[in-house]
Design an enzyme around this catalytic site. Structure first.
Site, short mmCIF file in Angstrom:
data_model
loop_
_atom_site.label_atom_id
_atom_site.label_comp_id
_atom_site.label_asym_id
_atom_site.label_seq_id
_atom_site.Cartn_x
_atom_site.Cartn_y
_atom_site.Cartn_z
CG HIS A 76 20.97 22.31 31.84
ND1 HIS A 76 21.60 23.10 31.14
CD2 HIS A 76 20.72 22.30 33.19
CE1 HIS A 76 23.21 23.17 32.09
NE2 HIS A 76 22.21 22.51 33.26
N GLY A 123 21.30 17.59 42.59
CA GLY A 123 20.01 17.73 43.12
C GLY A 123 18.75 17.75 42.03
CB ALA A 124 17.73 17.95 38.97
CG MET A 125 21.42 13.85 35.16
SD MET A 125 23.12 15.27 34.55
CE MET A 125 23.37 15.21 33.14
CG HIS A 165 19.62 24.51 36.76
ND1 HIS A 165 20.39 25.67 36.69
CD2 HIS A 165 20.14 23.04 36.44
CE1 HIS A 165 21.42 25.08 36.50
NE2 HIS A 165 21.52 23.51 36.24
CD GLU A 166 18.61 20.29 36.00
OE1 GLU A 166 18.45 19.65 34.93
OE2 GLU A 166 19.30 20.61 37.24
CD GLU A 172 27.19 17.18 33.66
OE1 GLU A 172 27.36 17.93 33.80
OE2 GLU A 172 25.46 17.02 33.76
CD GLU A 219 25.21 22.99 35.04
OE1 GLU A 219 24.70 23.35 35.21
OE2 GLU A 219 25.08 21.78 34.39
#
Length: 919
Positions: free
Chosen positions: A353, A313-315, A349-350, A173, A372
């Site tokens: 998603h 931070g992360a995906m 959060h991840e 991304e 987001e």
């Protein structure tokens, strides 16, 4: 998406105490773009084009449908060969013979076959540095097979497939998949993936990709392979691959329908003792999402992989999240309380998603806040349930005021749904993430918790498996509640207009009728490309307090939708003090005439905990700005000191709320209230005030510090009450050490020596960092030696950051020396710990009158741009507010930007930041 503006994607902070915050760079949930040196076909490639701006209004659907893709990764020592087999058909909107355009960057094309025919460059297709075009695809269904070579080991831009600590991982991304293979790399092209990975078994014993593993086996020459299938169609930005020599921990989660899901968290083997908290956070997230939103996990396995080299931070790659180690690793000796909270929030959060981003994704990147903003709101809601609602709200608003309001007032101001971009990575911003979350919060405020849940249920039901827009989200919440009157054009402007509105309030009391009339008006300043603003719908949560502190009635949500409106409160026995914007009910500035008595009343008696904290902040802001106007010197208002004394002596207060109430507004927040910004005066005002607090309140600070000492043998805990005690104790320690007296430094050193956890250790070492002498040398030397001996890279980052933030006369020289330290390197976390911290947490040195701080920062941006454009562009944003400063600083900052912009071969990421900043 690529997180973390936390942080929590936006400005992430390393919080050693409330009085000392070391801002780290935005750890966004995002991807990076870039890669290794290009190895294109030897055929002529078009010259590198000038950066092109893309516009939301130009969206058109992709003319072909990708029915499925099969990917084969042949991982070799020097290169990786990627064979892609796309099953395609012409879409309904495309006419016969429409060319097929596929994205591709820095790929060495080995073969290209359409059905059974090898294609010829020039006659069948064109190759450029941005992709390839097949001139005349068949009218019916067809298959396109390509093989490319890529070089993960030399990919310093950390976008696409790259190497981190000897392991291979991906970041796709927003536009990284095109660095892996030729593909329509856009979020509205959703398809099913089947992936095969083959690699040396000794070097890469762990092979992972999205979805469920369906087969594995041995290959020749000590190699092995694994094959994966993801049953859910997804866009290319959610593709992930990991191959490496990793260790891991496993557990199981049983969903609300009774399915057992295998959970696995992977990292370098030396990190295995730091993964338990992330696993617990994942389980808590899965359970919470079932309860709060009715969302159940949908695959048989959920992987998290923590890597050292990661731009964000992360995906949230489907079923295979890739994380920055800073957002996964935690144990008491290496992670602060803030680190524990960050890990909990980012893991959540991840995971969230999976529905708000993966099952329902965005049509194009202009709609990024659709996934987001919504997911940041969801992780904020989760964190407030797991910790303290009041404390979490204060932390989130601090990010809004220090980072997002600043962005709204600068050259990069944009709506939460931008209208254009050059480099999409530049729009993984605190506006899209955190202001986007505030907009979602306003939906919930306007519709109520039950109505919001009803709208979310309809949104997921209506759009599961689709790539949709912000308008689709607004329509679902409106339709579910019959709320078109609330969510119409005035509310839509939160998506279309940039800038922070200012709400001005005036009130009048009629003793004869016992009524109070509150007049609210709104105005939004011009922003780039938007000189004139229309009124928003702003929910203003309002209550009244009588002068004795008694609440008068309940909180009312006032709907301000016109330039000016008057609201009447009845049955008010005496003239009240209005409590406005309770809970920060809208992302706006508030302008209301207050006396010191009003602030003190609200700070002591408002039933809304956020507004109690905010009243103390506003009183401190008034005091600090008055001092700054006088050059930074003068007497600190007794009212502020007495308010702080009351906080310190009230043992019934939540200690975290007390710590935040004792923390002065930071430089960045204050600078937005000063015009022009005089950094010398503002830094001097902060110093004067801190010195006055210590001089006036030393007995109370010392008593509170002593009272909060942990009991002998007390076990480590991350429960909110214990965290709050450490937070308040470190706040007191930071104030006391500010004076630099020997007894104060000895106190800090004693805490460092007896520290039982990183919050205590870092809280002591950081306050010693500005004070040269034996105590500082012992604390910093011991801190580093422990981390180096244990190979704790994240702790070494803390060691760098506390020194980069230290306010000393030779701060810049110290930072330049840090860059020459053997442990310094180009790892994004390491760069942020020094360079970003210097610019963001050491304003007196960064804004030094001779411009040396600006010259240093410009040189860092230019050097990093050649290796990691995404990171360089983030650093360049440090100059974004140059117009607001005094003429001397303004000219120097502008010159630094011009030097960056004039650099030959500048990336489009950094070019966009420099150009917009100078426009």
């Amino acid at each position: 998406g690529r997180l973390m503006l936390r942080v929590f994607a936006a400005v992430c902070t390393l919080q050693t105490s409330c009085a000392l915050r070391l801002p780290l760079a935005p750890l966004r949930a995002s991807v990076l773009r870039g890669g290794s040196a290009a190895l294109m076909s030897t055929a002529a490639v078009a010259e590198k084009a000038a950066p092109v701006e893309k516009f939301r209004k130009d969206y058109t659907p992709f003319p072909y449908t990708v029915e499925s893709v099969r990917l084969d990764f042949d991982v070799r020592e020097e290169e990786t060969l990627v064979t892609s087999k796309l099953s395609l058909s012409r879409g309904a909107v495309a006419s016969a013979g429409t060319p097929l355009e596929l994205h591709g960057e820095e790929l060495s094309l080995k073969s290209l076959i359409l059905d059974d025919k090898a294609l010829t460059l020039g006659s069948d297709y064109e190759l450029t540095d941005e992709g390839l075009t097949i001139f005349s695809p068949p009218d019916g269904a067809f298959t396109l097979t390509s093989t490319v070579s890529i070089l993960p080991a030399s990919n310093t831009k950390l976008s696409g497939l790259y190497q981190s600590s000897g392991n291979l991982c991906t970041q796709c991304e927003a536009e990284g998949f095109r660095r892996i293979t030729f593909f329509p790399d856009r979020p509205d092209v959703m398809t099913s993936y089947r992936v095969r990975i083959e690699a040396d078994e000794t070097r890469f014993p762990v092979l992972l990709s999205n979805g469920n593993e369906v087969d594995r086996g041995k290959a020749a020459a000590g190699r092995h392979w694994a094959e994966f299938e993801d049953p859910f169609r997804k866009p290319s930005y959610l593709f992930a691959l990991v191959a490496g020599n990793l260790g891991g921990i496993e557990s199981t989660f049983t969903t609300m329908s009774g399915r057992a899901v295998r959970l696995a968290i992977w990292s370098e083997k030396e990190n295995l003792d730091q993964l338990d908290w992330a696993m617990q956070s994942l389980k808590d997230s899965m359970a919470w999402d079932e309860t709060a939103y009715g969302r159940e996990y949908d695959l048989d396995v959920y992987h998290i992989v923590a890597v050292n080299d990661f731009n964000m931070g992360a995906m949230e790659n489907k079923g295979l999240n890739v994380f920055n180690t800073a957002c996964v690793l935690a144990k008491p000796s290496t992670a602060t309380d803030a680190d524990y909270e960050r890990v909990q929030g980012v893991v959540a959060h991840e995971y969230f998603h999976n529905w708000s981003g993966n099952r329902v994704t965005c049509r194009d990147w202009f709609q990024l806040t659709l996934k987001e903003g919504l997911t940041v709101f969801r992780d904020q809601h989760f964190s407030s349930d797991m910790t303290s609602e009041a404390v979490k709200r204060i932390e989130d608003v601090r990010i809004m005021r220090s980072a997002q309001f600043l962005q709204d007032s600068g050259p990069m101001a944009h709506p939460i749904r931008p209208e254009s971009y050059i480099a999409m990575d530049n729009f993984y911003t605190v506006t899209v993430y955190n202001k986007g979350a505030e907009v979602i919060r306003m939906y919930r405020t306007l519709l109520g918790a039950e109505g919001f849940r009803k709208g979310m249920d309809l949104y997921f039901e209506r759009h599961d498996g689709q790539a949709v827009t912000c308008d689709d989200f607004r329509a679902a919440l409106s339709d579910a509640n019959g709320a078109s009157h609330l969510l119409g054009p005035h509310f839509e402007r939160w998506y279309t207009q940039a800038g922070t509105p200012t709400v001005t309030a005036t009130g009048s009391y009629d003793a004869a009728t016992k009524t109070y009339a509150l007049t609210l008006s709104q105005a939004t300043p011009p922003t780039p490309g938007q000189p004139d603003k229309l009124p928003f719908l702003i929910p203003v949560a309002t209550g009244l307090l009588l002068k004795d502190g008694t609440p008068c009635g309940d909180t009312r949500i006032l709907h301000l939708s016109e330039p000016e409106q008057t609201f009447t409160f009845e049955h008010v026995p005496s003239e009240p003090v209005p409590s406005l914007l309770r809970g920060f009910s809208a992302p706006v500035r508030l302008n209301v005439a207050r006396t010191e008595e009003d602030f003190l009343l609200l700070a002591s008696s408002d039933p809304d905990s956020f507004n109690r904290w905010d009243a103390a902040q506003q009183l401190a802001t008034r005091v600090l700005l008055a001092l700054a106007k006088a050059g930074g010197k003068g007497e600190v208002a007794p009212s502020l000191l007495e308010a702080y004394r009351a906080t310190l002596t009230d043992e019934t207060l939540d200690p975290s709320l007390a710590a935040y109430s004792l923390s002065l507004p930071d430089y960045t927040t204050l600078s937005q209230e000063m015009s022009p910004v005089d950094p010398d005066a503002l830094c001097s005002a902060l110093k004067t005030t801190k010195d006055a607090i210590v001089a006036a309140l030393r007995p109370e600070l010392e008593a509170t510090y002593t009272r909060l000492a942990p009991a002998a043998g007390e076990p480590f805990s991350i429960q909110p009450e214990t965290v709050g005690k450490r937070r308040l104790r470190n706040t007191c320690l930071a104030y006391l050490a500010k004076a630099g007296g020997q007894a104060d430094l000895d106190r800090a050193l004693a805490q460092f020596r007896t520290a039982r956890c990183m919050s205590e250790s870092l809280g002591a070492a950081a306050v010693l960092a500005p004070h040269a002498g034996p105590a500082r040398d012992e604390a910093l030397g011991t801190f580093y030696d422990r981390a180096a001996n244990n190979k704790e890279e994240l702790v070494i980052n803390k060691w760098f950051a506390m020194q980069a933030a230290a306010e000393t006369p030779d701060a810049l020289a110290n930072v330049q020396a840090l860059l020459k330290h053997p442990a310094y390197n180009d790892n994004p976390n390491r760069v942020r710990s020094v360079v970003s911290t210097f610019a963001g947490a050491n304003p007196s040195a960064f804004h030094k009158a001779d411009g040396s701080g600006y010259d240093f920062m410009a040189a860092q941006v230019i050097a990093l741009d050649k290796k990691n454009p995404n990171l360089a562009a983030r650093l360049a944003s440090a100059f974004g507010q140059w117009r607001r400063y005094t003429p001397d600083r303004s000219a120097l900052m502008k010159a630094a930007l011009e030097k960056i912009k004039a650099t030959e071969g500048l990336s489009k990421d950094t070019f966009e930041i420099a150009t917009r900043s100078l426009a």
